[in-house]
Each structure stands twice: as structure tokens, then as C-alpha cells.
Design a protein around this motif. Structure first.
Motif, PDB file in Angstrom:
ATOM      1  N   ILE A 170      78.919  26.462  43.034  1.00  0.00           N
ATOM      2  CA  ILE A 170      80.222  26.816  43.619  1.00  0.00           C
ATOM      3  C   ILE A 170      80.077  27.985  44.580  1.00  0.00           C
ATOM      4  CG2 ILE A 170      82.516  27.734  43.102  1.00  0.00           C
ATOM      5  CD1 ILE A 170      82.414  26.132  40.478  1.00  0.00           C
ATOM      6  N   GLU A 171      79.332  29.011  44.159  1.00  0.00           N
ATOM      7  CA  GLU A 171      79.137  30.184  45.012  1.00  0.00           C
ATOM      8  C   GLU A 171      78.412  29.809  46.300  1.00  0.00           C
ATOM      9  OE1 GLU A 171      77.575  34.825  44.561  1.00  0.00           O
ATOM     10  OE2 GLU A 171      77.541  33.460  42.848  1.00  0.00           O
ATOM     11  N   LYS A 172      77.406  28.941  46.196  1.00  0.00           N
ATOM     12  CA  LYS A 172      76.669  28.489  47.384  1.00  0.00           C
ATOM     13  C   LYS A 172      77.584  27.736  48.345  1.00  0.00           C
ATOM     14  CE  LYS A 172      72.759  26.754  47.861  1.00  0.00           C
ATOM     15  NZ  LYS A 172      71.681  25.736  47.836  1.00  0.00           N
ATOM     16  N   CYS A 173      78.381  26.812  47.817  1.00  0.00           N
ATOM     17  CA  CYS A 173      79.259  26.009  48.671  1.00  0.00           C
ATOM     18  C   CYS A 173      80.303  26.871  49.378  1.00  0.00           C
ATOM     19  CB  CYS A 173      79.948  24.928  47.834  1.00  0.00           C
ATOM     20  SG  CYS A 173      78.865  23.572  47.335  1.00  0.00           S
ATOM     21  N   LEU A 174      80.852  27.846  48.661  1.00  0.00           N
ATOM     22  CA  LEU A 174      81.869  28.709  49.266  1.00  0.00           C
ATOM     23  C   LEU A 174      81.271  29.658  50.294  1.00  0.00           C
ATOM     24  CD1 LEU A 174      84.117  29.582  46.176  1.00  0.00           C
ATOM     25  CD2 LEU A 174      84.402  27.781  47.894  1.00  0.00           C
TER      26      LEU A 174
END
Length: 285
Positions: A170-174
Motif C-alpha cells: 500500500i505504501e509503495k502504491c501510494l
């Protein structure tokens, strides 16, 4: 790392290309005259010793499978075919299904089998016409139905499943950004997960743009937390049966990424027994 299949050291790339699964040759001969679910297009089946590798990369959205698949594509001299790229090309072309694809992507849903197969068959046909041999598929298959369709068309030697914790994904995608001018991809997320309860630490430095791109960064319309979580939920729901499908065939290699590219790339090559081949390529270059 769990269920990692390793290849014998002495024969490196020749072993990868010819001897991954001896059953491939038998399957190729028995299915030579099978009707193709790709419409009127049939992939020319070849004995594994007469072609390059035919691999599939699995992994949740944002895991980075495209990056690693592309690197392996360059290393092994085979085309990297990413269904995500095929979809984006179709969207940019304003083709007959562009509007339908736009709605699907913006809602974070998975593209239907019919659309993906249509785009993939078009790409494979163009590649074969240019004399391409082998491939690394990225983003296909995503379901058992797609896997069965692919099995009826050609043979798959190995399936690499890249893994990261969901919180990291999630952190990577955001953190993903695209330069609105040059089109290059960057990531502003700085990930530092401490190891605990037996889980390893994961560190990923941001991939920052040059100063000339900094003011032109844009976020993909589907990179919102709500859409990313929904995309991961759908993927996880459908991926487990697919992983079991290839695991039962002895073709699944699961690889837990220990960090970013500097940490993960050498270990992935080692797991694939391509580390020595990579060194020889570097010396030759």
C-alpha cells in the motif's frame, strides 16, 4: 523464503532453457493440434531445447514484478510482455475498448479475460512474426481460467511469485509518481519496516526524480488508498487458487523480497541460479 526451486549450478542458463521441466516436451507434442482459445491464432509449440524460457511472473499490484521481469528479460534475451502495458497502450490508442477499459481501471477492477486474451494474442502474434522466441509474462494469468487457456496454447516452464507484506504494498502504491512531461516513473515512498516476530526487516529507498521532473510529478488516478486496497483484495481473492494450481504442478517459485532492487536483485538471481550468468554477462559487456 518459502518453496524456492533452485537449479543446479554447473549448467546455468542452458539448464534453465532446456531442462526446467522435462514434461514440457511431452506436453508440447501431445497438444500440438489442440484448438487455440486465442481465436484463429496458434502459438508455434517447440521443444524446450529449441526455444528460450517461457516464464510467468505473479505478484500483488505494486510488488515490482514488472521491474524484475524486465531485468530478467534483458538478461535472458526474451521479450517481457506486461498485460498492464498492453492495457495502457490500448487506452492511449482510443481503440474500440478504450472507454470500457477506462471505467474498469478507474474503479480498481480487474480487466476481463476476454479483453486481456484479445490484447495478449495480438502481442504474441506480432512478436512471433518478428522471430521472437520465449517470453516472460507479467500480469497474466491471474485466474485458473486464464491459466487453463494459456496451457491450451503454449507451455509454461516456471512461475515466479514475488511477495511483500500488504502494508508495504500500500505504501509503495501510494508513493508512485509519473513525470507529466517525460513519462518516467518514480516513487517518493521511503519504506523502513523493522523486523519483528520472526519477520525480516524491509528497507526500500525512494526513487526520486531529477530536479527537472520534480515540479511535473503526477499521481495515477487509480493510486488512491481506497482503490489500492480494493485492488489488493481482489488480487488476493483470486491469486491463492492460481498459486495452488501452479504449486501442484511443481512450477511455482515463491520469493519474499527482502527490500528494494539493490537488496532483492542479487538474491533473486541466486534463487534462479542465474547469478553466475549475470556476472559473465557483465564481464562481456
Amino acid at each position: 523464503m518459502a518453496a524456492v526451486t533452485r537449479f543446479s549450478k554447473p549448467s546455468a542458463i542452458s539448464h534453465v532453457r532446456r531442462c526446467l521441466y522435462s514434461s514440457s516436451a511431452v506436453a508440447a507434442e501431445s497438444n500440438q493440434h489442440a484448438p487455440s482459445p486465442f481465436g484463429d491464432y496458434k502459438i508455434t509449440r517447440r521443444n524446450p531445447s529449441e526455444r528460450n524460457v517461457q516464464w510467468v511472473f505473479l505478484g500483488s499490484p505494486g510488488v515490482g514484478k514488472g521491474t524484475y521481469a524486465s531485468r530478467l528479460s534483458n538478461l535472458l534475451g526474451v521479450p517481457h510482455i506486461a498485460t498492464g502495458d498492453l492495457v495502457r497502450e490500448e487506452l492511449a490508442s482510443s481503440g474500440p475498448i478504450a472507454k470500457q477499459l477506462t471505467e474498469i481501471v478507474n474503479q480498481g477492477k480487474l480487466v476481463s479475460d476476454e479483453i486481456i486474451i484479445s490484447l495478449l494474442s495480438k502481442r504474441l502474434k506480432a512478436g512471433e512474426a518478428k522471430g521472437e522466441s520465449g517470453f516472460i509474462l507479467d500480469g497474466f494469468p491471474r485466474t485458473i481460467n486464464q491459466a487453463e487457456i494459456l496451457k491450451g496454447v503454449t507451455d509454461i516452464d516456471l512461475v515466479v511469485n514475488l511477495r511483500l507484506p500488504e502494508s508495504v504494498l500500500i505504501e509503495k502504491c501510494l508513493g508512485r509518481r509519473i513525470c507529466g512531461q517525460c513519462g518516467k516513473n518514480f516513487n517518493v515512498a521511503s519504506i523502513d519496516v523493522k523486523g519483528q516476530n520472526g519477520s525480516p526487516a524491509i528497507c526500500m529507498a525512494p526513487l526520486l526524480p531529477p530536479s527537472s521532473c520534480m515540479s511535473k510529478l503526477v499521481t495515477r488516478s487509480d493510486d488512491t488508498e481506497e482503490v489500492v486496497k480494493e485492488r489488493l483484495r481482489i488480487y488476493n481473492e483470486k491469486s491463492q487458487p492460481l498459486e495452488d494450481y501452479y504449486r501442484n504442478q511443481g512450477k511455482l517459485m515463491e520469493f519474499n523480497l527482502p527490500g528494494g532492487i539493490p537488496e532483492s536483485w542479487p538474491k533473486l538471481l541466486e534463487a534462479l541460479n542465474l547469478d553466475e550468468f549475470d556476472e559473465r554477462q557483465s564481464v562481456a559487456a
